[in-house]
Design a protein around this motif. Structure first.
Motif, short mmCIF file in Angstrom:
data_model
loop_
_atom_site.label_atom_id
_atom_site.label_comp_id
_atom_site.label_asym_id
_atom_site.label_seq_id
_atom_site.Cartn_x
_atom_site.Cartn_y
_atom_site.Cartn_z
N VAL A 32 0.84 -1.21 0.00
CA VAL A 32 0.00 0.00 0.00
C VAL A 32 0.87 1.25 0.00
O VAL A 32 0.66 2.19 -0.79
CB VAL A 32 -0.96 0.00 1.21
CG1 VAL A 32 -1.63 1.36 1.37
CG2 VAL A 32 -2.02 -1.09 1.05
N VAL A 33 1.87 1.29 0.88
CA VAL A 33 2.73 2.47 0.98
C VAL A 33 3.54 2.67 -0.30
O VAL A 33 3.67 3.80 -0.81
CB VAL A 33 3.67 2.37 2.20
CG1 VAL A 33 4.68 3.51 2.20
CG2 VAL A 33 2.87 2.38 3.49
N ALA A 34 4.08 1.59 -0.85
CA ALA A 34 4.90 1.71 -2.05
C ALA A 34 4.07 2.18 -3.25
O ALA A 34 4.53 3.00 -4.05
CB ALA A 34 5.58 0.38 -2.36
N ARG A 35 2.87 1.67 -3.38
CA ARG A 35 2.01 2.13 -4.49
C ARG A 35 1.61 3.59 -4.31
O ARG A 35 1.52 4.34 -5.30
CB ARG A 35 0.79 1.22 -4.60
CG ARG A 35 1.10 -0.17 -5.12
CD ARG A 35 -0.13 -0.90 -5.56
NE ARG A 35 0.19 -2.21 -6.08
CZ ARG A 35 -0.52 -2.85 -6.99
NH1 ARG A 35 -1.61 -2.28 -7.50
NH2 ARG A 35 -0.18 -4.05 -7.41
N TRP A 36 1.36 3.97 -3.07
CA TRP A 36 1.04 5.38 -2.80
C TRP A 36 2.22 6.27 -3.17
O TRP A 36 2.05 7.33 -3.77
CB TRP A 36 0.67 5.55 -1.33
CG TRP A 36 0.48 6.98 -0.92
CD1 TRP A 36 -0.58 7.79 -1.19
CD2 TRP A 36 1.42 7.77 -0.17
NE1 TRP A 36 -0.38 9.04 -0.65
CE2 TRP A 36 0.83 9.06 -0.01
CE3 TRP A 36 2.67 7.52 0.41
CZ2 TRP A 36 1.47 10.08 0.69
CZ3 TRP A 36 3.30 8.54 1.09
CH2 TRP A 36 2.70 9.80 1.23
N GLU A 37 3.42 5.83 -2.82
CA GLU A 37 4.64 6.58 -3.17
C GLU A 37 4.78 6.67 -4.69
O GLU A 37 5.10 7.74 -5.22
CB GLU A 37 5.86 5.91 -2.56
CG GLU A 37 7.20 6.31 -3.16
CD GLU A 37 7.54 7.79 -3.00
OE1 GLU A 37 8.39 8.27 -3.76
OE2 GLU A 37 6.96 8.45 -2.12
N HIS A 38 4.56 5.58 -5.38
CA HIS A 38 4.71 5.59 -6.84
C HIS A 38 3.71 6.54 -7.49
O HIS A 38 4.01 7.19 -8.49
CB HIS A 38 4.51 4.17 -7.39
CG HIS A 38 4.69 4.08 -8.87
ND1 HIS A 38 3.63 4.07 -9.76
CD2 HIS A 38 5.81 4.02 -9.64
CE1 HIS A 38 4.08 3.99 -10.99
NE2 HIS A 38 5.40 3.96 -10.96
#
Length: 223
Positions: free
Chosen positions: A56-62
């Motif tokens: 979730v965090v990595a996709r939000w960052e991307h």
């Protein structure tokens, strides 16, 4: 966590003949596990939460570059997220150990042969995890692709030439090895939860990471 790999040497779980599974052994394992015990529930939550959190965090960052703006650098942001993931994984391992200690050993598993089989799994799993990290580096391991930190080429050396996602399956082998060494049926059950959580994570991470590199490739062609 991410990485590139070659073909799966084992063909996956789909090639297993489940009709040959000794159900009496499985029944004996389940009979020795109290799935309502709080420590078991905490371990299950920790196992499921970790890959959910980092995806979730990595996709939000991307999508937003929120962490990059917060820390002022994609590298600093990636290192901070990677450090947090490491701490979460330490807590997950701790919760699994606590759950194993809180429930009885299984006499059927309490033998020298099972102990050494567990030790062999632990050694093999550690080899896969460490060699994967060395091949990918910190940013390659901890979702650097989502921060725009892309690898120049696909990693095809050991252990990626042996199996897909060797870090995930190496970690799974570590937990199974610890469960066998401690003759712990709850440890075996929690290892199954780990494997399932990784399988779900891979089904989301794989296509998303491939799309990131496909877009990079298209941009390069248009230059």
């Amino acid at each position: 966590m991410s990485g590139s790999a070659g073909p799966d040497c084992c063909g996956g779980l789909g090639n297993l003949d489940y009709s040959q599974v000794d159900m009496s052994v499985l029944s004996e394992l389940v009979r020795h596990v109290d799935v309502m015990q709080p420590r078991f529930c905490v371990a299950v939550i920790a196992i499921i939460f970790n890959p959910f959190f980092w995806n979730v965090v990595a996709r939000w960052e991307h999508r937003t570059r929120g962490l990059t703006r917060l820390f002022g650098s994609p590298y600093v942001a990636c290192y901070c997220l990677g450090t947090l993931i490491l701490l979460l994984n330490v807590y997950r391992s701790h919760s699994i150990t606590v759950a194993m200690k809180g429930q009885p050993r299984l006499e059927l598993m309490d033998s020298v042969q099972v102990y050494y089989a567990g030790a062999a799994l632990l050694a093999m799993g550690s080899l896969f995890v460490i060699s994967s990290f060395l091949a990918l580096g910190f940013t390659g391991t901890f979702l650097g692709d989502y921060f725009g930190i892309l690898m120049e080429q696909k990693v095809t050396g050991f252990p990626f030439n042996i199996m897909e996602n060797p870090m995930y399956w190496g970690s799974t082998a570590n937990y199974l090895g610890l469960a066998l060494m401690n003759a712990s049926p709850v440890g075996v059950l929690l290892t199954v939860v780990v494997a399932l959580s990784y399988r779900v994570a891979i089904s989301y991470e794989g296509p998303f990471t491939e799309e990131i590199y496909r877009q990079r490739s298209q941009r390069c062609k248009h230059k």
